[in-house]
Enzyme design. Structure first.
Site, mmCIF file in Angstrom:
data_model
loop_
_atom_site.group_PDB
_atom_site.id
_atom_site.type_symbol
_atom_site.label_atom_id
_atom_site.label_comp_id
_atom_site.label_asym_id
_atom_site.label_seq_id
_atom_site.Cartn_x
_atom_site.Cartn_y
_atom_site.Cartn_z
ATOM 1 N N GLU A 1 77.609 42.802 40.203
ATOM 2 C CA GLU A 1 77.924 44.000 39.406
ATOM 3 C C GLU A 1 76.737 44.925 39.571
ATOM 4 O OE1 GLU A 1 77.336 46.657 36.631
ATOM 5 O OE2 GLU A 1 76.970 44.844 35.462
ATOM 6 N N CYS B 1 74.411 50.058 32.840
ATOM 7 C CA CYS B 1 75.233 50.393 34.001
ATOM 8 C C CYS B 1 76.524 51.076 33.564
ATOM 9 C CB CYS B 1 75.527 49.142 34.822
ATOM 10 S SG CYS B 1 76.010 47.721 33.845
#
Length: 541
Positions: free
Chosen positions: A293, A327
């Site tokens: 990720e 993020c």
């Protein structure tokens, strides 16, 4: 030995404590903060049963007070990384053979240790080492980590429970084996929960791990290691090394026994690791699992029917909590012209009301960014926006690194929908807004989808169900986590499995069963009860 079909405790999400003035949890975390602040910890490498103090150290300094030293950690050499591989492989057979319920019990215990005796300590360490406010530390280092541990046990049992059909002549079953070799876990600075989950969920499925935490997260990583040790994770199952990331990665990825990588971090580094795995593919005993990720350029999109207060709160919370260092943080927003005057007024007022400083002062909404390199990058983009004709800073824009790495929450408005801060991941408290004509709603959906290489999170605000349906369809590939009338951050384990596609990663959904399936190698077993003894079939006559 005794056998049974064991039922694990039902996973429930850990309640978030308020830390209101006068509450016992507030007093406990402040006491833990003061204690840790006045100590200096010494963090060695954790390789098998050995704690290795190499003597080559780096200081641990709080981002909000970078002259203060709270500890040091020791850097590995190549021989130590090779030792970590050997230690993991030595532990593999016994760990893989251990009954699943014994592994489950270890990580369930870890969850309860964090929920109880370690809660204040791990939150305080996250506040100091990563400059999180108490609320951000609580939802991360305590609640999300507890949720990961509890739900992963439940997901593991669901995986094992998934079995093929059998009939009276055969018994068909599937074993979910650990991977053959070791897994390399690389974790980021911004979430203590991710730092713990990436190695622990892999280990829970019977694998052995070499873990490299971020240099900027070592302070709370030490608490994670203390918890895992007390919970009963055997020596060699999770080995920890610090140091030169290129040397560590090259050494681990050169091993024939490398079986997978579990990664959260930058897109560029993940692509480089993927390339290195490809270059070494003929070396490996098996095809490695690659799970990552990475970055995001996450959006907030307001429809003309949206509620102004909700949109502003989605931007301020989504963009400025933890200094925008998520993020999933909102970093670009699209506002219709009809709403813009009201959105602008409320947004400026909200940002000006935000206090900034040390997380020990719990009236502060934002603190410092993680280190000087991040500070300098953000200051450069802010300075550029001050000069560009197609950009205007409407609030914020200040910065100061004399004591800590402080960047003011900053809002840029641009007339160019492809302006650099609309496209580039900044990872800081900077949100860029483009104001579109109300009649261009459908065209703006295409703009949102086509502006960024990333596809992690995004949010649409609207009171018009047709508009919501249109956006949900048009932005189907734009975000792996899509929010309707909510900020694009704050995914909860067991409720919103997290991950994105495009340049944002492999979308293997942390906090779900899908992720754990990547860390097993199924073996199908067919047992025939009455075995044929003649090759001839009836059709032969």
């Amino acid at each position: 030995m005794p056998k049974g079909f064991f039922q694990v405790p039902k996973a429930v999400n850990e309640p978030v404590k308020s830390y209101a003035p006068g509450s016992p949890e507030r007093e406990a975390v402040l006491a833990a903060y003061k204690k840790l602040w006045n100590e200096t910890i010494d963090v060695p490498l954790h390789i098998g049963k050995d704690r290795i103090y190499t003597g080559n150290t780096r200081d641990i300094r709080p981002p909000h007070d970078h002259q203060h030293v709270v500890g040091k950690y020791h850097l590995a050499e190549k021989a130590h990384v090779q030792q970590a591989i050997a230690s993991a492989l030595e532990a593999r057979e016994a760990w893989a053979s251990l009954q699943w319920e014994q592994r489950a019990a270890i990580f369930l215990k870890a969850a309860e240790l964090i929920a109880g005796p370690y809660r204040a300590r791990i939150n305080a360490a996250t506040m100091i080492g990563q400059s999180k406010t108490i609320h951000q530390a609580e939802i991360d280092a305590a609640c999300e980590l507890i949720d990961f541990l509890r739900y992963n046990v439940e997901f593991m049992t669901q995986i094992y429970h998934d079995q093929p059909k059998s009939d009276s002549s055969t018994w068909d079953r599937v074993e979910y084996r650990p991977l053959e070799g070791f897994v390399y876990a690389i974790t980021p600075f911004n979430f203590t929960a991710i730092a713990a989950n990436l190695p622990s969920c892999v280990a829970m499925m019977g694998n052995v791990v070499v873990w490299k935490p971020s240099d900027s997260q070592v302070f709370s990583a030490k608490i994670i290691l203390d918890v895992f040790k007390e919970a009963g994770v055997p020596d060699g199952v999770i080995n920890v090394v610090f140091g030169d990331p290129v040397m560590i990665s090259d050494t681990l990825l050169a091993s024939p026994d490398f079986a997978g990588i579990h990664y959260t971090g930058s897109t560029f580094v993940f692509k480089e690791l993927w390339k290195k795995v490809g270059e070494n593919i003929h070396t490996y005993k098996t095809y490695p699992r690659i799970v990552g990720e990475t970055g995001g350029k996450d959006f907030v999109l307001a429809h003309p029917s949206a509620n102004v207060r909700q949109v502003v709160t989605g931007i301020t919370r989504g963009g400025f909590e933890f200094q925008g260092q998520k993020c999933s943080a909102a970093s670009r927003a699209y506002i219709p012209q009809s709403l813009w005057p009201a959105v602008k007024e409320q947004l400026i007022a909200d940002v000006k009301s935000m206090k900034q400083g040390s997380p020990e002062d719990m009236s502060n909404f934002v603190t410092a960014v993680i280190h000087e390199a991040s500070f300098d990058k953000l200051a450069k983009y802010i300075d550029q926006a001050k000069q560009d004709a197609d950009a205007e800073i409407i609030v914020g824009g200040g910065y100061d690194k004399s004591k800590g790495w402080f960047i003011q929450p900053t809002v840029i408005v641009t007339t160019n929908p492809k302006y650099t801060t609309m496209e580039t991941e900044l990872f800081g408290p900077v949100v860029t807004i483009y104001v579109y004509e109300d009649a261009n709603w459908t065209e703006t959906l295409k703009l949102v989808d086509g502006t960024s290489e990333y596809a992690l999170t995004g949010a649409v605000f609207s009171q018009d169900r047709y508009a919501i349906a249109e956006a949900t369809t048009a932005l189907v590939n734009s975000a792996g986590n899509f929010y309707i009338n909510d900020k694009p951050t704050g995914a909860v384990v067991g409720m919103q499995p997290f991950g994105g596609a495009r340049a944002s990663g492999t979308n293997d959904k942390a906090g779900s069963m899908q992720n754990l399936l990547r860390w097993v190698s199924p073996r199908t077993i067919k047992e025939t009860f009455v075995t044929p003894e003649d090759y001839r079939y009836p059709f032969l006559g």
